[in-house]
Scaffold this active site. Sequence first.
Site, PDB file in Angstrom:
ATOM      1  N   HIS A  12     -28.185  42.710  91.970  1.00 46.39           N
ATOM      2  CA  HIS A  12     -29.005  43.248  93.073  1.00 46.39           C
ATOM      3  C   HIS A  12     -30.470  42.815  92.959  1.00 46.39           C
ATOM      4  O   HIS A  12     -31.384  43.599  93.259  1.00 46.39           O
ATOM      5  CB  HIS A  12     -28.864  44.780  93.127  1.00 46.39           C
ATOM      6  CG  HIS A  12     -29.355  45.494  91.889  1.00 46.39           C
ATOM      7  ND1 HIS A  12     -28.700  46.553  91.326  1.00 46.39           N
ATOM      8  CD2 HIS A  12     -30.462  45.302  91.102  1.00 46.39           C
ATOM      9  CE1 HIS A  12     -29.360  46.995  90.274  1.00 46.39           C
ATOM     10  NE2 HIS A  12     -30.433  46.238  90.118  1.00 46.39           N
ATOM     11  N   HIS A  59     -34.390  52.704  90.800  1.00 47.31           N
ATOM     12  CA  HIS A  59     -35.456  52.082  90.007  1.00 47.31           C
ATOM     13  C   HIS A  59     -36.804  52.768  90.220  1.00 47.31           C
ATOM     14  O   HIS A  59     -37.846  52.164  90.014  1.00 47.31           O
ATOM     15  CB  HIS A  59     -35.605  50.613  90.373  1.00 47.31           C
ATOM     16  CG  HIS A  59     -34.404  49.749  90.134  1.00 47.31           C
ATOM     17  ND1 HIS A  59     -33.255  49.832  90.876  1.00 47.31           N
ATOM     18  CD2 HIS A  59     -34.184  48.761  89.235  1.00 47.31           C
ATOM     19  CE1 HIS A  59     -32.381  48.927  90.456  1.00 47.31           C
ATOM     20  NE2 HIS A  59     -32.924  48.271  89.458  1.00 47.31           N
ATOM     21  N   HIS A 192     -29.991  40.415  81.938  1.00 47.88           N
ATOM     22  CA  HIS A 192     -31.391  40.131  82.276  1.00 47.88           C
ATOM     23  C   HIS A 192     -32.327  41.089  81.563  1.00 47.88           C
ATOM     24  O   HIS A 192     -31.965  42.208  81.244  1.00 47.88           O
ATOM     25  CB  HIS A 192     -31.663  40.130  83.787  1.00 47.88           C
ATOM     26  CG  HIS A 192     -31.466  41.419  84.535  1.00 47.88           C
ATOM     27  ND1 HIS A 192     -30.264  42.077  84.636  1.00 47.88           N
ATOM     28  CD2 HIS A 192     -32.330  42.160  85.286  1.00 47.88           C
ATOM     29  CE1 HIS A 192     -30.392  43.142  85.410  1.00 47.88           C
ATOM     30  NE2 HIS A 192     -31.638  43.231  85.807  1.00 47.88           N
ATOM     31  N   GLU A 239     -27.550  47.526  83.112  1.00 45.08           N
ATOM     32  CA  GLU A 239     -26.985  47.932  84.420  1.00 45.08           C
ATOM     33  C   GLU A 239     -25.484  47.641  84.510  1.00 45.08           C
ATOM     34  O   GLU A 239     -24.814  48.128  85.418  1.00 45.08           O
ATOM     35  CB  GLU A 239     -27.717  47.202  85.558  1.00 45.08           C
ATOM     36  CG  GLU A 239     -29.142  47.664  85.750  1.00 45.08           C
ATOM     37  CD  GLU A 239     -29.939  46.821  86.748  1.00 45.08           C
ATOM     38  OE1 GLU A 239     -31.000  47.276  87.183  1.00 45.08           O
ATOM     39  OE2 GLU A 239     -29.508  45.697  87.092  1.00 45.08           O
TER      40      GLU A 239
END
Length: 285
Positions: A12, A59, A192, A239
């Site tokens: 995303h 977030h 990431h 995530e």
Amino acid sequence: MARIIGGLGTSHVPAIGSAMAAGRQQEPYWKPFFAGYDAVRAWLGRERPDVVVIFYNDHGLNFFLDKMPTFAVGAAAEYRNADEGWGLPVQRPFKGDPDLSWHVIESLVGDEFDITTCQEMTVDHALTLPMKLMWPEGDCPVWIVPIAINTVQHPLPSPARCYKLGQAVGRAIESYRRDLKVLVVGSGGLSHQLDGARAGFINKPFDLMCLEKLQSNPEALVRYSIAELVELAGTQGVELINWIAMRGALNGRVSKVHSNYHIPISNTAAGVLLLENRALAALAV
Ligand code: DHB
Ligand code: FE
């Protein structure tokens, strides 16, 4: 009765939204990424889910570090997006299904998951971008049930706990009386890390192993601790627990429809995985 027809895992990265808004899908940087979603849209066109239940992480738009539920389930009739500071166009509100949400909530609490219930909930890029990738044009033709998992403020729930949450959500959906076709989505990842000494960290062998195990043997992934996941996938790659929850909800015979893996999009190893879920009862007939 409601039926889970499949599971989708997708990254995303906010830049996806900027690229779509600017019409950059065919540019060399973006083409290999967006091409990964053609098969997903073709499948959606054939299967036409009525509902998306989406595991994602907020977030900082709806929850912040001062108040961070481990698991939160939306129970609103409508979910609004808002400006998060990434410069993305604000998406139109998503339709909720409070009756299904409350059924899921009742079932989860009955199953000893002490969740937070949200009758108001703004939704950030981790929800809006998967929806936009699935339905790029116009309003999404589905009702949604958002389930936020804390991937931000440690301590985070373990992969094993997220898998069990997914299994409990799967049982909840399949005990719902309305005849609905449900797609379960896990948003985020793959590896990431956006900050610190390892900013830009990507772990291709680990990601490819996860894409394979998510289909064939998800139990192999639930043995990791959060600390191990952070080491292997990066601070934000954690995530992946949203994908693990998604996979937990698939309780039938699971087969892969499609996957794509592309490095990098922004700082992230971008992945998409579409799994079909065929009810064991239907297979026995
Ligand atoms: C990026 C990735 C994310 O998952 C996110 O939430 C924000 C930014 C990135 O790679 O830029
Ligand atoms: Fe993210």
